[in-house]
Scaffold this motif. Structure first.
Motif, PDB file in Angstrom:
ATOM      1  N   GLU A   1      21.154  -4.071   0.599  1.00  0.00           N
ATOM      2  CA  GLU A   1      20.221  -5.190   0.646  1.00  0.00           C
ATOM      3  C   GLU A   1      18.799  -4.697   0.373  1.00  0.00           C
ATOM      4  OE1 GLU A   1      20.407  -8.623   1.146  1.00  0.00           O
ATOM      5  OE2 GLU A   1      22.491  -8.166   0.614  1.00  0.00           O
ATOM      6  N   PRO A   2      18.045  -5.407  -0.453  1.00  0.00           N
ATOM      7  CA  PRO A   2      16.680  -4.955  -0.759  1.00  0.00           C
ATOM      8  C   PRO A   2      15.825  -4.902   0.494  1.00  0.00           C
ATOM      9  CG  PRO A   2      17.033  -7.217  -1.514  1.00  0.00           C
ATOM     10  CD  PRO A   2      18.372  -6.679  -1.117  1.00  0.00           C
ATOM     11  N   SER A   3      15.085  -3.831   0.597  1.00  0.00           N
ATOM     12  CA  SER A   3      14.231  -3.657   1.762  1.00  0.00           C
ATOM     13  C   SER A   3      13.128  -2.673   1.414  1.00  0.00           C
ATOM     14  CB  SER A   3      15.032  -3.120   2.958  1.00  0.00           C
ATOM     15  OG  SER A   3      15.495  -1.806   2.683  1.00  0.00           O
ATOM     16  N   ALA A   4      12.062  -2.680   2.199  1.00  0.00           N
ATOM     17  CA  ALA A   4      10.978  -1.729   1.996  1.00  0.00           C
ATOM     18  C   ALA A   4      11.475  -0.305   2.228  1.00  0.00           C
ATOM     19  CB  ALA A   4       9.817  -2.054   2.936  1.00  0.00           C
ATOM     20  N   ARG A   5      12.415  -0.146   3.149  1.00  0.00           N
ATOM     21  CA  ARG A   5      12.950   1.200   3.418  1.00  0.00           C
ATOM     22  C   ARG A   5      13.696   1.734   2.192  1.00  0.00           C
ATOM     23  NH1 ARG A   5      16.139   2.315   8.923  1.00  0.00           N
ATOM     24  NH2 ARG A   5      14.002   1.926   9.625  1.00  0.00           N
ATOM     25  N   LEU A   6      14.500   0.883   1.542  1.00  0.00           N
ATOM     26  CA  LEU A   6      15.211   1.298   0.338  1.00  0.00           C
ATOM     27  C   LEU A   6      14.227   1.662  -0.767  1.00  0.00           C
ATOM     28  CD1 LEU A   6      17.691   1.635  -1.488  1.00  0.00           C
ATOM     29  CD2 LEU A   6      17.573  -0.842  -1.946  1.00  0.00           C
ATOM     30  N   LEU A   7      13.201   0.841  -0.948  1.00  0.00           N
ATOM     31  CA  LEU A   7      12.232   1.107  -2.004  1.00  0.00           C
ATOM     32  C   LEU A   7      11.481   2.413  -1.730  1.00  0.00           C
ATOM     33  CD1 LEU A   7      10.916   0.185  -4.595  1.00  0.00           C
ATOM     34  CD2 LEU A   7       9.305  -1.169  -3.251  1.00  0.00           C
ATOM     35  N   GLU A   8      11.130   2.664  -0.482  1.00  0.00           N
ATOM     36  CA  GLU A   8      10.450   3.911  -0.130  1.00  0.00           C
ATOM     37  C   GLU A   8      11.358   5.112  -0.424  1.00  0.00           C
ATOM     38  OE1 GLU A   8       7.702   4.563   3.480  1.00  0.00           O
ATOM     39  OE2 GLU A   8       9.681   5.274   4.123  1.00  0.00           O
ATOM     40  N   LYS A   9      12.637   4.983  -0.114  1.00  0.00           N
ATOM     41  CA  LYS A   9      13.603   6.054  -0.390  1.00  0.00           C
ATOM     42  C   LYS A   9      13.681   6.334  -1.895  1.00  0.00           C
ATOM     43  CE  LYS A   9      18.547   7.099   0.208  1.00  0.00           C
ATOM     44  NZ  LYS A   9      18.946   7.013  -1.220  1.00  0.00           N
TER      45      LYS A   9
ATOM     46  N   LEU B   1       5.405   3.710   2.184  1.00  0.00           N
ATOM     47  CA  LEU B   1       5.005   2.334   1.892  1.00  0.00           C
ATOM     48  C   LEU B   1       4.475   1.670   3.150  1.00  0.00           C
ATOM     49  CD1 LEU B   1       6.682   3.022  -0.612  1.00  0.00           C
ATOM     50  CD2 LEU B   1       7.634   0.715  -0.521  1.00  0.00           C
ATOM     51  N   VAL B   2       3.352   0.979   3.008  1.00  0.00           N
ATOM     52  CA  VAL B   2       2.696   0.327   4.139  1.00  0.00           C
ATOM     53  C   VAL B   2       2.471  -1.142   3.818  1.00  0.00           C
ATOM     54  CG1 VAL B   2       0.670   0.323   5.651  1.00  0.00           C
ATOM     55  CG2 VAL B   2       1.540   2.497   4.712  1.00  0.00           C
ATOM     56  N   ASP B   3       2.831  -2.010   4.750  1.00  0.00           N
ATOM     57  CA  ASP B   3       2.521  -3.436   4.682  1.00  0.00           C
ATOM     58  C   ASP B   3       2.976  -4.088   3.378  1.00  0.00           C
ATOM     59  OD1 ASP B   3       1.495  -5.902   5.446  1.00  0.00           O
ATOM     60  OD2 ASP B   3      -0.488  -5.480   4.613  1.00  0.00           O
ATOM     61  N   PRO B   4       4.261  -3.971   3.018  1.00  0.00           N
ATOM     62  CA  PRO B   4       4.728  -4.714   1.847  1.00  0.00           C
ATOM     63  C   PRO B   4       4.703  -6.215   2.129  1.00  0.00           C
ATOM     64  CG  PRO B   4       6.576  -3.729   3.003  1.00  0.00           C
ATOM     65  CD  PRO B   4       5.334  -3.220   3.676  1.00  0.00           C
TER      66      PRO B   4
ATOM     67  N   TYR C   1       0.864  -1.175   0.000  1.00  0.00           N
ATOM     68  CA  TYR C   1       0.000   0.000   0.000  1.00  0.00           C
ATOM     69  C   TYR C   1       0.904   1.229   0.000  1.00  0.00           C
ATOM     70  CZ  TYR C   1      -3.700  -3.234   1.356  1.00  0.00           C
ATOM     71  OH  TYR C   1      -4.587  -4.269   1.385  1.00  0.00           O
ATOM     72  N   VAL C   2       0.461   2.285  -0.668  1.00  0.00           N
ATOM     73  CA  VAL C   2       1.281   3.494  -0.767  1.00  0.00           C
ATOM     74  C   VAL C   2       0.457   4.695  -0.343  1.00  0.00           C
ATOM     75  CG1 VAL C   2       2.710   4.930  -2.256  1.00  0.00           C
ATOM     76  CG2 VAL C   2       2.551   2.466  -2.684  1.00  0.00           C
ATOM     77  N   GLU C   3       0.894   5.358   0.702  1.00  0.00           N
ATOM     78  CA  GLU C   3       0.244   6.593   1.140  1.00  0.00           C
ATOM     79  C   GLU C   3       0.867   7.771   0.397  1.00  0.00           C
ATOM     80  OE1 GLU C   3       0.619   6.855   5.341  1.00  0.00           O
ATOM     81  OE2 GLU C   3      -0.794   5.206   5.744  1.00  0.00           O
ATOM     82  N   GLY C   4       0.014   8.644  -0.132  1.00  0.00           N
ATOM     83  CA  GLY C   4       0.492   9.831  -0.825  1.00  0.00           C
ATOM     84  C   GLY C   4       0.523   9.700  -2.331  1.00  0.00           C
ATOM     85  N   LEU C   5       0.055   8.546  -2.857  1.00  0.00           N
ATOM     86  CA  LEU C   5       0.046   8.320  -4.301  1.00  0.00           C
ATOM     87  C   LEU C   5      -1.396   8.356  -4.802  1.00  0.00           C
ATOM     88  CD1 LEU C   5       1.744   7.723  -6.794  1.00  0.00           C
ATOM     89  CD2 LEU C   5       1.568   5.284  -6.253  1.00  0.00           C
ATOM     90  N   ALA C   6      -1.697   9.329  -5.657  1.00  0.00           N
ATOM     91  CA  ALA C   6      -3.056   9.480  -6.190  1.00  0.00           C
ATOM     92  C   ALA C   6      -3.214   8.706  -7.495  1.00  0.00           C
ATOM     93  CB  ALA C   6      -3.359  10.962  -6.412  1.00  0.00           C
ATOM     94  N   HIS C   7      -4.391   8.846  -8.127  1.00  0.00           N
ATOM     95  CA  HIS C   7      -4.689   8.241  -9.429  1.00  0.00           C
ATOM     96  C   HIS C   7      -4.555   6.712  -9.365  1.00  0.00           C
ATOM     97  CE1 HIS C   7      -4.541  12.332 -10.943  1.00  0.00           C
ATOM     98  NE2 HIS C   7      -3.334  12.459 -10.411  1.00  0.00           N
ATOM     99  N   SER C   8      -5.349   6.122  -8.487  1.00  0.00           N
ATOM    100  CA  SER C   8      -5.241   4.680  -8.244  1.00  0.00           C
ATOM    101  C   SER C   8      -5.764   3.827  -9.381  1.00  0.00           C
ATOM    102  CB  SER C   8      -5.980   4.314  -6.945  1.00  0.00           C
ATOM    103  OG  SER C   8      -7.354   4.656  -7.051  1.00  0.00           O
ATOM    104  N   ASN C   9      -6.282   4.459 -10.449  1.00  0.00           N
ATOM    105  CA  ASN C   9      -6.754   3.693 -11.602  1.00  0.00           C
ATOM    106  C   ASN C   9      -5.769   3.725 -12.758  1.00  0.00           C
ATOM    107  OD1 ASN C   9      -7.063   6.389 -12.275  1.00  0.00           O
ATOM    108  ND2 ASN C   9      -8.902   6.026 -13.509  1.00  0.00           N
ATOM    109  N   ALA C  10      -4.556   4.242 -12.520  1.00  0.00           N
ATOM    110  CA  ALA C  10      -3.608   4.426 -13.616  1.00  0.00           C
ATOM    111  C   ALA C  10      -2.259   3.803 -13.291  1.00  0.00           C
ATOM    112  CB  ALA C  10      -3.414   5.924 -13.912  1.00  0.00           C
TER     113      ALA C  10
END
Length: 485
Positions: free
Chosen positions: A230-238, A250-253, A188-197
């Motif tokens: 190392e791959p992580s949710a924190r790296l991807l969020e950055k 990013l929430v609950d990857p 889930y991503v907070e702050g990302l609009a246009h969820s149909n695109a």
């Protein structure tokens, strides 16, 4: 004794197991993973693959679960280059599935597992293959559970790192580009609009967010350098924040993976009673969404042939046509996906200033071209006559459809003004139907007085005008054992 052991419970292995189980073949399917895999991964179900699923009686489940991903937003840094929708093609009598569906791979696998369960077969998770050896009865397989299983045929559908392929000692020729790596996740991503695109950020590095249809969950894709942490949710969020310029969280990857660019394939799909299918035989760029679809179509091609041999309808030579037909398809797919990847990921420098003008027509053309994924087998030894070797069109027949007539593991013969009485010689392996519809005749491009043979995988096997040519095709090309002659 088990007839076929399928190794790997992804879309390829599950499709193969369904095609076999429907024919009454004794099949087991094992997977080393302890449980079904999460993650969207392969995201696109193409029209020809939907026809395969129609044949298995589950296309309606896919149509209900998936959607046509039409809207795309493309950014260059913080600037919006394009916001557009790609038109959908309308279903027709001959092609009921003209559009690709967006559907996370875990959902595709779930639908296939449910269909397999309808046939009384369930995936044996937590069970991998340690080793195997061909013998007079087929293959003896050592499972990592300690079990030794004797099977007639073994099929490796166990992915790019295939244990079956490695145990066969086959070369996986091609290349790996270590400097091309991508971090993928579902979250889930907070702050990302246009969820149909589907949203794409271009630049020195890319970021893609694609809605997964799960109430706000996205598939996220970010290129990363070879020396990344190392791959992580924190790296991807950055990476997401840096490349979009948005304050994203990013929430609950529930799935995270690193993908590396491989372009590889084997030069043989069969070694005695052992076969390879899907990513075990060929891996390539995800651009064009060929991977999962090519694997499903491998399975459909091999499945009916294994079933026919095991049920005594044909001799073992029929199985050689699997490689004959599918290996050239994989070679063409690798070349096309590599061209697409090179153009999309590494556009020539002189084109970059023109991106605002080029991105929309390029992505539209790529989407529409990707819908036409009906490979043909004109040079196959199973293709006889003009128009043979292509996937058969659908059409209205009586109160139903031609696809309803083809569904199953039999050959179907359409007789356009020809007699039908000769088919009784072949028992349930062949079904014949008289066709007088001008619309169907035009769709198949034949004249009155023609026989058209449809294979169990929905491909046209023969187009002939003489009864003698038809029976010669059935007798010699498929080596059918006659019921009473």
């Amino acid at each position: 004794m088990t007839d076929v052991l399928v190794v790997g419970a992804g879309p390829t292995g599950l499709t193969l197991a369904c095609v076999l189980a429907r024919q009454g073949v004794s099949v087991r399917i094992v997977d080393r993973s302890p449980s079904a895999q999460p993650g969207s991964r392969g995201f696109t179900v193409k029209p020809r693959t939907l026809e395969v699923f129609d044949d298995l009686g589950i296309a309606d489940r896919f149509m209900a679960a998936g959607w046509v991903a039409a809207r795309t937003r493309v950014h260059l840094g913080g600037s919006l280059l394009a916001d557009f929708s790609i038109g959908q093609d309308k279903p027709s009598a001959t092609r009921p599935y003209p559009n690709s569906l967006a559907l996370p791979q875990f959902k595709t696998e779930e639908i296939l597992r449910d269909r397999l369960a309808d046939f009384g077969v369930r995936v044996e998770f937590g069970t991998g293959v340690r080793d195997f050896q061909a013998n007079a009865g087929g293959v003896v397989v050592e499972l990592d559970t300690g079990e030794s299983a004797q099977v007639s045929y073994l099929v490796g559908c166990d992915g790019g790192r295939s244990t079956v392929r490695k145990r066969l000692g086959l070369r996986f020729s091609g290349r790996t580009e270590e400097d091309v790596q991508v971090l993928l996740a579902d979250a889930y991503v907070e702050g990302l609009a246009h969820s149909n695109a589907t949203q794409i950020w271009l630049g020195a590095d890319t970021f893609v967010a694609r809605p997964s249809g799960e109430g706000g969950r996205w598939q996220l894709v970010a290129s990363v350098p070879p020396d990344h942490p190392e791959p992580s949710a924190r790296l991807l969020e950055k990476l997401a924040r840096e490349r979009t310029g948005l304050d994203l969280r990013l929430v609950d990857p529930n799935w995270l993976s690193v993908w590396r660019y491989h372009l590889r394939m084997v030069d043989t799909y069969r070694v005695g009673p052992v076969f390879l299918a899907g990513d075990a035989a060929h891996v390539h760029s995800p651009f064009g969404a060929f991977g999962m679809n090519t694997g499903v179509q491998d399975a459909d091609n091999l499945g009916w042939k294994l079933g026919w041999v095991l049920r005594g309808h044909a001799d073992d030579g029929l199985l050689d046509t699997y490689e004959q037909e599918r290996l050239p398809v994989a070679r063409a797919v690798l070349a096309e996906s590599d061209r697409t990847f090179s153009t999309a990921a590494r556009p020539p420098a002189f084109l970059r200033p023109l991106l605002p003008l080029l991105v929309r027509p390029y992505l539209t053309r790529l989407n529409k071209r990707g819908r036409y994924d009906h490979p043909s087998y004109p040079d196959s030894s199973l293709s006889v006559g003009p128009g043979a070797g292509v996937s058969a069109p659908d059409g209205r027949y009586g109160t139903g459809r031609l696809f309803d007539l083809y569904r199953g593991s039999h050959l179907t013969v359409l007789a356009f003004g020809q007699p039908l009485d000769q088919f009784a010689l072949y028992g349930p392996a062949v079904r014949g139907y008289s066709v007088d519809s001008a619309d169907i005749r035009r769709a198949y491009g034949v004249r009155p007085g023609t026989f058209v043979v449809i294979r169990p995988d929905g491909y046209i096997g023969a187009v002939v005008r003489e009864v003698a040519d038809l029976t010669a095709y059935l007798d010699r090309t498929l080596s059918l054992h006659l019921v009473d002659r």
